[in-house]
Design a protein around this motif. Structure first.
Motif, mmCIF file in Angstrom:
data_model
loop_
_atom_site.group_PDB
_atom_site.id
_atom_site.type_symbol
_atom_site.label_atom_id
_atom_site.label_comp_id
_atom_site.label_asym_id
_atom_site.label_seq_id
_atom_site.Cartn_x
_atom_site.Cartn_y
_atom_site.Cartn_z
ATOM 1 N N TRP A 95 -11.645 7.089 10.371
ATOM 2 C CA TRP A 95 -10.392 7.728 10.747
ATOM 3 C C TRP A 95 -9.145 7.054 10.176
ATOM 4 N N SER A 96 -9.360 5.942 9.455
ATOM 5 C CA SER A 96 -8.202 5.255 8.879
ATOM 6 C C SER A 96 -8.640 4.380 7.710
ATOM 7 N N VAL A 97 -7.820 4.360 6.659
ATOM 8 C CA VAL A 97 -7.976 3.434 5.540
ATOM 9 C C VAL A 97 -6.592 2.873 5.238
ATOM 10 N N ALA A 98 -6.460 1.552 5.307
ATOM 11 C CA ALA A 98 -5.144 0.930 5.104
ATOM 12 C C ALA A 98 -5.309 -0.424 4.425
ATOM 13 N N PRO A 99 -4.291 -0.887 3.691
ATOM 14 C CA PRO A 99 -4.358 -2.213 3.071
ATOM 15 C C PRO A 99 -4.419 -3.296 4.141
ATOM 16 N N ASP A 100 -5.088 -4.406 3.814
ATOM 17 C CA ASP A 100 -5.101 -5.540 4.736
ATOM 18 C C ASP A 100 -4.373 -6.726 4.113
#
Length: 482
Positions: A95-100
């Motif tokens: 449900w989410s893909v984001a930079p870390d």
């Protein structure tokens, strides 16, 4: 292959996370794992295969002729993955893909009602295709469904529609599904082809290339078999489902005359378009493809997106079919391995050379199909004001047109604020393309000028309990301690 059944069994970090277990995802995960990388393959379905190879390991359909030989090719892709050490999480929602903070990515996952964040250095989105929205009057009646939904029921459970069945729309899948359902015993009383005759003029320039295409023999065989066995009507220019509590008939306009056909099931299909919700929410740049007439992510020759570290393989980056999807997955995996330092660009190119050649052959003739089966404007932007466009919020075409013209709304993001189109559980999957078409029509501009919705995570519905139970991040812990 290591099947992950519980969220707690997931590792904290993977070299590559692949989203989607269709042909592109299966090929990408297998190739990456064969190269010695740690791989997670996450997929919403309970078994691998995606839509084209759905339920390939579990289907109750025993007669191979019903689904056709192309369907059974999916077994080899699954078997290849099973020979690797890749982690496979079925029934898992991303449900989410984001930079870390480490320069990689953080994925939000839900599995069996529990959510977790995991890290991955590289991402390959293989979210595949979805059916193009096909809003007509009455399409929300019980008994009206998409052709793809009927195909899911057939592959997964061996089910076929009961009673009189009508199939309507355009595209190669129309012939494939009609043949599959007829072979499985469905009572198909009509196939209503909405392909505009003028499309032949646009497609004729691409026909010579199609003559050398792998689609040619297969397509001719499908069309010949379907037309010989089933009642086809061509030149259909308008459709409406009729009924009170359920569909009882479909009204079709063709050649200046109308025909009403009694039915218990109406199956609609107007081709497929890339499933872009997750790549959109991740921030990947999108562009409008005028030939496939849909929004697609911007990718390079290795299917890398505008965000370094995120690749988009398969039909999620442009419709090309199952064979090309698997090959694009292979190439995305090779480039991800190169980014991770497994080998040089020269070695990547050497390994990819035969794959790139096979990919070019598999896509030969695709442009002809895209131009030939582009839906008519009246189906892209429904003319009847009462036609429901946003099923989640029950917003009609008339409301969208009125809001665009009277209030000056120029884009789908603005339309959300006025009418909540795209704010429901599907997050615009079933209405987004039509909303763009209606706004473009109201202002006399192209869909490319209107733009597409900007999505935000969570891309798929998750419960507040899942979010609240997420383990705190290091940053959150440090903030509390301070």
């Amino acid at each position: 292959m290591n099947t992950i059944a519980e969220i707690g069994l997931l590792a904290e970090h993977y070299d590559i996370a692949v989203v989607g277990a269709g042909p592109a995802g299966l090929a990408a995960a297998a190739r990456a794992a064969e190269l010695g990388l740690s791989v997670l393959l996450a997929d919403e379905s309970p078994a691998p295969g995606g839509q084209i190879y759905r339920a390939i390991t579990t289907t109750p359909v025993a007669d191979r002729a019903v689904l056709g030989e192309d369907y059974w090719k999916g077994g080899a892709l699954v078997a290849r993955l099973e020979r690797t050490e890749a982690a496979y999480a079925p029934g898992c929602t991303v449900w989410s893909v984001a930079p870390d903070e480490a320069g990689g990515f953080e994925l939000g996952l839900s599995l069996n009602g529990k959510a977790r964040l995991i890290a991955a250095a590289q991402i390959i989105l293989a979210t595949g295709a979805q059916e193009r929205p096909f809003p007509i009057p009455g399409w929300t009646l019980p008994g009206v469904m998409t052709a793809g939904a009927a195909q899911i029921a057939l592959k997964s459970s061996g089910l076929v529609p009961s009673g009189r069945t009508v199939i309507a729309g355009c595209g190669p899948l129309l012939y494939l599904l009609a043949g599959q359902l007829a072979a499985a015993g469905a009572n198909i009383v009509a196939v209503l082809d909405t392909t505009p005759r003028r499309n032949w003029l646009a497609a004729i320039a691409a026909f010579p290339d199609f003559l050398r295409s792998p689609y040619l023999a297969k397509g001719l065989r499908l069309m010949t078999q379907a037309r010989r066995k089933l009642p086809f009507r061509t030149g259909v220019t308008a459709l409406a489902a009729e009924g009170a509590d359920k569909v009882t008939a479909v009204k079709a306009q063709r050649g200046g005359a109308s025909e009403t056909i009694a039915c218990e099931t109406l199956l609609l299909h107007h081709g497929v378009i890339p499933g872009i919700n997750l790549s959109n929410a991740a921030g990947c740049a999108q562009e409008f493809d005028p030939e496939q007439h849909c929004w697609t992510p911007e990718v390079d020759d290795w299917f890398a997106s505008s965000i370094p570290g995120i690749a988009i393989a398969g039909d999620g980056a442009g419709i090309g079919g199952a064979e090309s999807a698997a090959l694009r997955g292979e190439m995305a995996a090779l480039d991800a391995a190169r980014r991770l330092g497994r080998f040089s660009e020269a070695e990547r190119d050497r390994r990819a050379a035969p794959i790139r050649g096979a990919l070019a052959r598999s896509l030969r003739g695709r442009r002809f199909l895209d131009l030939l089966y582009r839906p008519a404007e009246t189906f892209l932007a429904p003319p009847a004001d009462e036609t429901i466009v946003c099923r989640c919020e029950e917003i009609t075409a008339g409301q969208i047109r009125d809001t665009a013209s009277r209030l000056g709304v120029t884009g789908p993001n603005q339309m959300k604020a006025f009418l909540r189109c795209g704010m429901g559980p599907c997050q615009g999957r079933l209405c987004g393309p039509t909303v763009v078409e209606l706004i473009a029509q109201a202002h006399g501009v192209s869909p490319a000028e209107v733009g597409y919705s900007r999505l935000r995570p969570p891309v798929k519905p998750i419960t507040l309990a899942e979010l609240a139970a997420l383990p705190p991040t290091d940053a959150a812990v440090k903030a509390v301690v301070r």
